[in-house]
Write an enzyme that holds these catalytic residues in place. Structure first.
Site, PDB file in Angstrom:
ATOM      1  N   PRO A   2       0.623  -1.380   0.103  1.00 32.74           N
ATOM      2  CA  PRO A   2      -0.032   0.020  -0.057  1.00 32.74           C
ATOM      3  C   PRO A   2       0.762   1.236  -0.068  1.00 32.74           C
ATOM      4  O   PRO A   2       1.938   1.422   0.734  1.00 32.74           O
ATOM      5  CB  PRO A   2      -0.831  -0.179   1.288  1.00 32.74           C
ATOM      6  CG  PRO A   2      -0.380  -1.385   2.213  1.00 32.74           C
ATOM      7  CD  PRO A   2       0.580  -2.098   1.121  1.00 32.74           C
ATOM      8  N   GLU A   3       0.512   2.148  -0.681  1.00 30.27           N
ATOM      9  CA  GLU A   3       1.199   3.495  -0.975  1.00 30.27           C
ATOM     10  C   GLU A   3       0.067   4.551  -0.465  1.00 30.27           C
ATOM     11  O   GLU A   3      -0.980   4.279  -0.071  1.00 30.27           O
ATOM     12  CB  GLU A   3       1.614   3.942  -2.326  1.00 30.27           C
ATOM     13  CG  GLU A   3       2.687   2.651  -2.825  1.00 30.27           C
ATOM     14  CD  GLU A   3       3.073   2.954  -4.272  1.00 30.27           C
ATOM     15  OE1 GLU A   3       3.071   4.245  -4.794  1.00 30.27           O
ATOM     16  OE2 GLU A   3       3.100   2.076  -5.182  1.00 30.27           O
ATOM     17  N   HIS A  88      -5.242 -14.965   8.196  1.00 28.99           N
ATOM     18  CA  HIS A  88      -3.945 -14.465   8.660  1.00 28.99           C
ATOM     19  C   HIS A  88      -4.467 -12.875   9.424  1.00 28.99           C
ATOM     20  O   HIS A  88      -3.778 -12.092   9.549  1.00 28.99           O
ATOM     21  CB  HIS A  88      -3.147 -13.903   7.496  1.00 28.99           C
ATOM     22  CG  HIS A  88      -2.925 -14.940   6.571  1.00 28.99           C
ATOM     23  ND1 HIS A  88      -1.984 -15.911   6.693  1.00 28.99           N
ATOM     24  CD2 HIS A  88      -3.223 -15.272   5.521  1.00 28.99           C
ATOM     25  CE1 HIS A  88      -1.893 -16.848   5.980  1.00 28.99           C
ATOM     26  NE2 HIS A  88      -2.728 -16.312   4.876  1.00 28.99           N
ATOM     27  N   ARG A 107       2.384 -11.411   5.432  1.00 32.02           N
ATOM     28  CA  ARG A 107       3.707 -11.389   5.607  1.00 32.02           C
ATOM     29  C   ARG A 107       4.421 -11.030   6.926  1.00 32.02           C
ATOM     30  O   ARG A 107       5.306 -11.171   7.412  1.00 32.02           O
ATOM     31  CB  ARG A 107       4.314 -11.077   4.348  1.00 32.02           C
ATOM     32  CG  ARG A 107       4.021 -11.827   3.106  1.00 32.02           C
ATOM     33  CD  ARG A 107       4.844 -11.048   2.036  1.00 32.02           C
ATOM     34  NE  ARG A 107       6.392 -11.392   1.977  1.00 32.02           N
ATOM     35  CZ  ARG A 107       7.051 -10.951   1.108  1.00 32.02           C
ATOM     36  NH1 ARG A 107       6.545 -10.116  -0.018  1.00 32.02           N
ATOM     37  NH2 ARG A 107       8.307 -11.087   1.257  1.00 32.02           N
ATOM     38  N   ARG A 149      22.629  14.722  -6.123  1.00 33.61           N
ATOM     39  CA  ARG A 149      22.440  13.268  -6.170  1.00 33.61           C
ATOM     40  C   ARG A 149      22.545  12.739  -7.468  1.00 33.61           C
ATOM     41  O   ARG A 149      21.953  13.079  -8.395  1.00 33.61           O
ATOM     42  CB  ARG A 149      20.906  12.814  -5.377  1.00 33.61           C
ATOM     43  CG  ARG A 149      21.001  13.459  -4.060  1.00 33.61           C
ATOM     44  CD  ARG A 149      19.721  12.749  -3.445  1.00 33.61           C
ATOM     45  NE  ARG A 149      19.729  11.484  -3.372  1.00 33.61           N
ATOM     46  CZ  ARG A 149      18.962  10.597  -2.648  1.00 33.61           C
ATOM     47  NH1 ARG A 149      17.799  11.087  -2.251  1.00 33.61           N
ATOM     48  NH2 ARG A 149      18.811   9.270  -2.816  1.00 33.61           N
TER      49      ARG A 149
END
Ligand code: ZN
Length: 265
Positions: A2-3, A88, A107, A149
């Site tokens: 998820p973002e 889960h 997970r 960078r």
């Protein structure tokens, strides 16, 4: 994973059920979730508390409790809240109105951290830059973060201290909107390109929120429609919506990365 748009949707779904309600009982069945704290200790602190607000910072969810403490939740790879029994199950909150809120995490990388308000501020401040949809996320701020960078710009914008809440999907989408190639060295972008990137990030995230995030069909996050509207993510060989050139896939910062080889330069 998820973002920002998916976490914002989780926030909204959670808020509609839990804000103003009291947690009757809490069960945390996974010691990894609260490590190094004892899950029973965290559960005992949650039980009896009223939730006064559900907020989001970057990819973190914040449950503010009436007693002042803040539960800081990070869903990581596969965490999500469900409102019916799920496989889960790692934790369950039962509310005073009988609502059962399940935290599911296949997970088990997700985290629940219970902090005092000042601690929560500090915890988030060292990990996150400004909210990309807020006023603090200016082209000037982004320019300062990218300056000097050599890393590919795609990798640079995945740094949560540069763009809080951005992840692999929306980074690719943002670079497409900005017409910037994902492998360009971050420090070599022009001022105009940085403005375009800042706006592209906001466009991609706003669109994701409107579609309630992306459901990739892997069972970790559901209910969103953004997956039908990706401009580049996962679309190898399909035509660019802007110029018709087939979308290509490469790698940037170790992540699968999609872009248009014609209009992203
Ligand atoms: Zn194109």
């Amino acid at each position: 994973m998820p973002e920002l748009p998916e976490v914002e949707t989780e926030r909204w779904r959670l808020e509609t059920r839990i804000e103003g309600r009291r947690i009757g009982s809490a069960l945390i069945a996974d010691e990894r979730l609260t490590r190094p704290e004892d899950p029973a200790w965290v559960a005992a602190r949650l039980a009896g508390e009223r939730v006064v607000a559900v907020e989001r910072r970057g990819k973190y969810l914040l449950m503010r409790l009436e007693g002042g403490e803040v539960l800081v939740v990070h869903l990581r790879m596969t965490g999500s809240f469900r409102y019916e029994p799920a496989s889960h199950e790692r934790a369950v909150l039962e509310l005073d109105d009988g609502t059962r809120i399940v935290y599911r995490d296949l997970r088990r990388f997700g985290t629940w951290v219970l902090l005092e308000p000042e601690e929560a501020e500090e915890y988030l401040a060292i990990r996150l830059g400004p909210e990309p949809l807020g006023r603090g996320f200016t082209a000037g701020f982004l320019a300062g973060r990218l300056d000097g960078r050599r890393a590919p710009v795609k990798a640079a914008i995945l740094d949560q201290r540069t763009v809080a809440g951005l992840g692999n999907i929306y980074a690719d989408e943002a670079l497409w909107y900005a017409r910037v190639h994902p492998l360009r060295p971050a420090g070599r972008l022009t001022g105009a390109e940085i403005v375009a990137l800042r706006n592209g990030i906001r466009s991609a995230l706003r669109r994701g929120i409107r579609r309630q995030g992306a459901d990739l069909g892997d069972g970790t996050y559901s209910g969103g429609r953004m997956q039908h509207e990706f401009r580049v993510y996962g679309r190898t060989g399909e035509s660019c919506d802007r110029c018709g050139t087939p979308i290509e896939k490469t790698r940037a910062g170790g992540r699968g990365t999609w872009y248009c080889p014609h209009c992203q330069v």
